[in-house]
Scaffold this motif. Structure first.
Motif, PDB file in Angstrom:
ATOM      1  N   SER A 177       2.064  -1.852   4.537  1.00 30.82           N
ATOM      2  CA  SER A 177       3.133  -2.259   4.796  1.00 30.82           C
ATOM      3  C   SER A 177       3.095  -3.401   3.741  1.00 30.82           C
ATOM      4  O   SER A 177       4.291  -3.829   3.646  1.00 30.82           O
ATOM      5  CB  SER A 177       2.989  -2.696   6.076  1.00 30.82           C
ATOM      6  OG  SER A 177       2.610  -1.050   7.239  1.00 30.82           O
ATOM      7  N   GLY A 178       2.402  -3.864   2.748  1.00 26.19           N
ATOM      8  CA  GLY A 178       2.130  -4.578   1.541  1.00 26.19           C
ATOM      9  C   GLY A 178       3.293  -6.038   2.755  1.00 26.19           C
ATOM     10  O   GLY A 178       2.083  -6.286   4.063  1.00 26.19           O
ATOM     11  N   TRP A 179       3.741  -6.759   1.570  1.00 21.58           N
ATOM     12  CA  TRP A 179       3.757  -8.451   2.723  1.00 21.58           C
ATOM     13  C   TRP A 179       5.058  -8.943   2.720  1.00 21.58           C
ATOM     14  O   TRP A 179       5.958  -8.298   1.748  1.00 21.58           O
ATOM     15  CB  TRP A 179       2.953  -9.391   1.322  1.00 21.58           C
ATOM     16  CG  TRP A 179       1.754  -9.167   0.602  1.00 21.58           C
ATOM     17  CD1 TRP A 179       1.297  -8.473   0.376  1.00 21.58           C
ATOM     18  CD2 TRP A 179       0.636  -9.886   1.811  1.00 21.58           C
ATOM     19  NE1 TRP A 179      -0.153  -8.722   0.130  1.00 21.58           N
ATOM     20  CE2 TRP A 179      -0.219  -9.713   0.641  1.00 21.58           C
ATOM     21  CE3 TRP A 179       0.965 -10.980   2.541  1.00 21.58           C
ATOM     22  CZ2 TRP A 179      -1.650 -10.032   1.229  1.00 21.58           C
ATOM     23  CZ3 TRP A 179      -0.168 -11.555   3.130  1.00 21.58           C
ATOM     24  CH2 TRP A 179      -1.831 -10.666   3.051  1.00 21.58           C
ATOM     25  N   LEU A 180       5.334  -9.409   3.736  1.00 21.79           N
ATOM     26  CA  LEU A 180       6.195  -9.768   4.395  1.00 21.79           C
ATOM     27  C   LEU A 180       7.321 -10.566   3.263  1.00 21.79           C
ATOM     28  O   LEU A 180       8.419 -10.492   3.020  1.00 21.79           O
ATOM     29  CB  LEU A 180       6.549 -10.202   5.823  1.00 21.79           C
ATOM     30  CG  LEU A 180       7.823 -10.274   6.708  1.00 21.79           C
ATOM     31  CD1 LEU A 180       7.546 -10.971   7.716  1.00 21.79           C
ATOM     32  CD2 LEU A 180       8.310 -11.613   6.080  1.00 21.79           C
ATOM     33  N   ALA A 181       6.866 -11.523   2.662  1.00 23.48           N
ATOM     34  CA  ALA A 181       7.379 -12.201   1.614  1.00 23.48           C
ATOM     35  C   ALA A 181       7.361 -11.195   0.226  1.00 23.48           C
ATOM     36  O   ALA A 181       9.062 -11.441  -0.097  1.00 23.48           O
ATOM     37  CB  ALA A 181       6.165 -12.884   1.144  1.00 23.48           C
ATOM     38  N   HIS A 182       6.815 -10.658   0.407  1.00 23.58           N
ATOM     39  CA  HIS A 182       7.039  -9.574  -0.965  1.00 23.58           C
ATOM     40  C   HIS A 182       7.639  -8.411  -1.307  1.00 23.58           C
ATOM     41  O   HIS A 182       8.196  -7.759  -2.443  1.00 23.58           O
ATOM     42  CB  HIS A 182       6.000  -9.965  -2.386  1.00 23.58           C
ATOM     43  CG  HIS A 182       5.471 -11.664  -2.521  1.00 23.58           C
ATOM     44  ND1 HIS A 182       6.562 -11.809  -2.858  1.00 23.58           N
ATOM     45  CD2 HIS A 182       4.790 -12.360  -2.373  1.00 23.58           C
ATOM     46  CE1 HIS A 182       5.443 -13.135  -2.641  1.00 23.58           C
ATOM     47  NE2 HIS A 182       5.009 -13.745  -2.225  1.00 23.58           N
ATOM     48  N   ALA A 183       7.639  -6.986  -0.282  1.00 21.17           N
ATOM     49  CA  ALA A 183       7.826  -5.982   0.022  1.00 21.17           C
ATOM     50  C   ALA A 183       9.386  -6.210  -0.441  1.00 21.17           C
ATOM     51  O   ALA A 183      10.433  -6.855   0.205  1.00 21.17           O
ATOM     52  CB  ALA A 183       7.472  -5.659   1.788  1.00 21.17           C
ATOM     53  N   ALA A 184       9.667  -5.302  -0.861  1.00 26.82           N
ATOM     54  CA  ALA A 184      11.373  -4.043  -0.979  1.00 26.82           C
ATOM     55  C   ALA A 184      12.085  -4.516   0.404  1.00 26.82           C
ATOM     56  O   ALA A 184      13.278  -5.050   0.913  1.00 26.82           O
ATOM     57  CB  ALA A 184      11.833  -3.356  -2.323  1.00 26.82           C
ATOM     58  N   VAL A 185      11.588  -4.055   1.146  1.00 25.27           N
ATOM     59  CA  VAL A 185      11.551  -3.654   2.930  1.00 25.27           C
ATOM     60  C   VAL A 185      10.962  -4.809   4.130  1.00 25.27           C
ATOM     61  O   VAL A 185       9.673  -3.490   3.728  1.00 25.27           O
ATOM     62  CB  VAL A 185      12.050  -1.864   3.137  1.00 25.27           C
ATOM     63  CG1 VAL A 185      12.878  -2.510   4.529  1.00 25.27           C
ATOM     64  CG2 VAL A 185      13.135  -1.794   2.190  1.00 25.27           C
ATOM     65  N   PRO A 186      11.101  -5.743   3.980  1.00 28.17           N
ATOM     66  CA  PRO A 186       9.903  -5.753   5.147  1.00 28.17           C
ATOM     67  C   PRO A 186       9.595  -5.692   6.473  1.00 28.17           C
ATOM     68  O   PRO A 186      10.642  -4.816   7.054  1.00 28.17           O
ATOM     69  CB  PRO A 186       9.557  -6.971   5.059  1.00 28.17           C
ATOM     70  CG  PRO A 186      11.207  -7.135   4.925  1.00 28.17           C
ATOM     71  CD  PRO A 186      11.375  -6.183   3.760  1.00 28.17           C
TER      72      PRO A 186
END
Length: 760
Positions: free
Chosen positions: A164-173
């Protein structure tokens, strides 16, 4: 932004409404019994977000029908059906289970998610004592087995963030699953429950509630359960929260960033709490023993710190020294040290000193270790002291759907990718800086970011201590960083004019190599679809064709002398140096020392000097040499600033006299997972010597190994230029035969093969 009181109230009201409905159903379903409390030992338990009374508009209702093992299965089934079916008829999104207390404790013992749910368990109705007793048992088990349970949580968290990536840096958090999301905030509560660590409770709870507000508004705007804050939803969610879309996007990412930072500090505390005694730092009478790694920089309890005696106000370069040490070692930079730097470091000069520039390059070429260190610096406020232009791209979402990161994180990831390609270019330092700054122009609204970024990047590079020529190359890389993929995918690369036009822009093979590496690093940081096999093949095909054009158009220089010799260093007159004489002078230079050594010119003298310096414990940053008949004049830039000329002469004398077994004492250590050294012949540099280039990971004895191999083949080094960029060396040797001429093709290839074998 603070917690929206209306949204927080409505979350609690939804939970209360669910409580009332469950109590009603439980009362109607429970048969009378002979238990003095009025019925069989059963209870409805709220777990998860419902257990915390945090129900978003379309959240699942997490409920467990808990019962004593003595209750008959038929009774349990009858009660369960009398509760679940009406809820389903009501359209409730129900996440339910039926377990006795033994099963529940066993589930908590084998599934960390079940255990974490029980830590937030809340009795809704029924036998409250049954619930509280079970919760106490699960909590005791959680604390007893904390060492293994936290590793289960860590493993699951790592896998979740990879998905899911990082909330701060993901294109779609993803507000729930991303790193820094709601799942992380709940994990913090579970870590605190182990009693191993503590976290700032008020801040953690505030952040989680701010994120819940955003999720509630997202649910209401979408009319369904959704966790991903896509760009199409941002305007509606922002309107419900009374914010502008850009403001909301930035706020959500800032909250996620702060939660992620709390989580990072919490996991460091966990590691420290669980570390064996032998791994913990030693103590002296004056306090903990710090392992010194650089001037004012040390390692304490597995973190890189700025030492207590350091003075960042007088020595602002220490910020980069500490950051580079942390990134290269793979250790975290202490949050306390980062905050101290942000509040106390003085202003760096304009332009930076060469040593400061070198530490910046060390940091940017560190590879994956750069990411957490840069995040720590940025969170504390240090990055903006080093790069004020960073603010406008921080946490800024990309307008292109192909990007998987925000602009700032994409830039850092491009740096990481560029570090893996640094052996493909002659100037890894220029590649690293261009990688960091290639999208800096996106902070200028309404402008083409490549065009806007060129003068910005050049100006920054000048401020960072690069020469005007190097700054111009960095600016040009930023200007044309999209050239190769754009031309390769939109033009016919088989048309000769295509390669000719690109060649006219790039000008030289060195710039083509830099641009090619930057294009690949940028695409890899964008997304998998940006660097498919098809795209990569087209770009590489275009680069090959442009290289052919440059090969035909660039004249071959006749470099009979080494042009890089510093003008202020005199070259001795011929005939003034005897066969056993040598002189050593030392002067301070860029945070280290510059050694000038003049000795008789004879086969193997460079190897003797390189070996002697290595045995003296001096790390060679760069070296230059010129030979004039009977004199060899060498400049050696070393990292230490406390070199004593007299002692160094004493250390060098045995090596110069052939009294030391250099081969036995300077055996190259293997470097796990390091790419193979790249050794090649540069055929178009000069007609009077054979030019050998070595690109390799820096290590003790490397220069001696190459020089010794050249001497062992009966060859001589007419001149040499050795440079270090981060942990990579670029060593160029002008080699001649016994007659002082260019090597034959066969001899040159034998030399190249032998050196490559020695460095393997």
């Amino acid at each position: 932004m603070t917690v929206h009181p209306d949204l927080a109230r409505r979350r609690a009201e939804r939970a209360l409404g669910a409580d009332r409905r469950l109590r009603q159903l439980f009362a109607a379903a429970s048969p009378p019994g002979d238990d003095p409390r009025g019925g069989p030992r059963m209870a409805l338990v709220a777990v998860g977000g419902y257990g915390r009374s945090e129900l978003s508009p379309f959240s699942d209702l997490d409920v467990v029908l808990l019962h004593d093992p003595s209750v008959a299965e038929s009774v349990v089934r009858q009660v369960a059906e009398a509760i679940w079916y009406p809820l389903w008829d009501d359209g409730v999104a129900l996440d339910h289970s039926v377990r006795d207390t033994i099963q529940m404790r066993e589930a908590a013992a084998t599934d960390h998610r079940a255990a974490m749910g029980m830590l937030d368990a809340r009795p809704v109705t029924g036998d409250t004592g049954l619930v509280m007793a079970l919760r106490s048992e699960v909590l005791a088990d959680w604390r007893r087995d904390a060492r293994t349970r936290v590793e289960e949580v860590r493993t699951a968290r790592t896998a979740r963030i990879e998905r899911s990536g990082w909330l701060a840096h993901a294109a779609v958090p993803d507000l729930k699953e991303s790193g820094g999301g709601l799942r992380d905030s709940v994990t913090l509560r579970a870590l605190v429950a182990t009693w191993l660590i503590d976290v700032p409770h008020t801040e953690s709870e505030q952040l989680r509630n701010e994120l819940l507000d955003i999720r509630d508004a997202l649910h209401e705007a979408a009319g369904r359960r959704v966790e991903r804050l896509g760009p199409e939803m941002v305007p509606d969610v922002a309107r419900l929260l009374g914010m502008e879309p850009v403001e909301l996007d930035l706020h959500a990412r800032q909250v996620g960033r702060r939660i992620a930072h709390l989580a990072s500090m919490a996991w460091r505390k966990v590691d420290d709490a669980l570390a064996p005694i032998t791994r913990k730092g030693a103590f002296t009478a004056k306090g903990p023993l710090v392992q010194q790694v650089d001037d004012g920089v040390g390692v304490l309890d597995g973190e890189v710190i700025v030492t207590r005696t350091a003075d960042p106000s007088a020595d602002p370069e220490i910020a980069l020294r500490a950051a580079a040490a942390a990134a290269r070692s793979g250790l975290p930079l202490s949050s306390g040290s980062a905050r101290r730097l942000a509040t106390t470091m003085g202003d760096l000069p304009d332009p930076w000193a060469p040593s400061t520039t070198r530490y910046l390059v060390d940091l940017l070429t560190a590879g994956p270790g750069l990411v957490p260190v840069w995040d720590e610096l940025d969170f504390a406020g240090v990055v903006e002291r080093l790069l004020p232009e960073w603010g406008p791209i921080r946490l800024r979402g990309s307008s292109s759907p192909v990007h998987r990161f925000t602009v700032d994180r994409h830039s850092v990831e491009t740096c990481v990718n560029a570090a893996g390609l640094r052996r493909d270019v002659a100037r890894p330092d220029l590649l690293a800086v261009a990688a960091l700054l290639h999208d800096i122009g996106k902070g200028v609204d309404g402008a083409d970011h490549s065009e806007a970024g060129e003068p910005m990047a050049a100006e920054i590079a000048l401020r960072w201590g690069f020469t005007p020529d190097d700054a111009a190359v960095i600016g040009k890389l930023v200007r044309w960083h999209l050239l190769l993929p754009t031309i390769a995918t939109r033009r016919d690369i088989e048309d000769p004019s295509t390669a000719a036009n690109v060649a006219e822009i790039v000008g030289t093979e060195d710039f083509l190599d830099l641009l090619s590496a930057l294009s690949a690093s940028d695409a890899l940081a964008t997304s998998a679809t940006a660097w498919t096999g098809w795209r990569r093949g087209l770009v590489e095909g275009l680069v090959a064709k442009v290289r052919q054009v440059l090969d035909d158009s660039v004249p071959t220089p006749d470099a009979t002398t080494y042009e890089g010799w510093p003008a202020h260093v005199p070259i001795p007159a011929r005939g003034t140096t005897g066969p056993s004489d040598f002189t050593v002078t030392v002067e301070p230079h860029q945070g280290g020392s510059l050694l000038t050594i003049v000795t008789a010119n004879r086969p193997g003298v460079m190897a003797e000097l390189a070996g002697g310096l290595a045995l003296a414990g001096l790390a060679i940053r760069s070296a230059r040499t010129v030979t004039l008949d009977d004199a060899a004049v060498t400049l050696w830039e070393v990292s230490r600033s406390d070199v004593d000329p007299a002692r160094l002469r004493d250390r060098l004398r045995p090596a110069m006299a052939g009294e030391l077994d250099l081969a036995g004492r300077l055996e190259l250590a293997a470097i796990p997972d390091a790419p193979d050294a790249r050794v090649r012949l540069l055929g178009r540099v000069t007609e009077t010597a054979t030019v050998l280039e070595v690109r390799a990971r820096d290590r003790r004895g490397l220069v001696w190994t190459v020089c010794d191999r050249i001497a062992s083949l009966g060859l001589s080094i007419r001149s040499a230029h050795m440079s270090t960029y981060g942990d990579e060396v670029r060593d160029v040797f002008y080699v001649v035969d016994a007659a002082g001429g260019r090597l034959s093709d066969a001899t040159a290839e034998s030399l190249r093969s032998a050196v490559a074998s020695d460095l393997a």
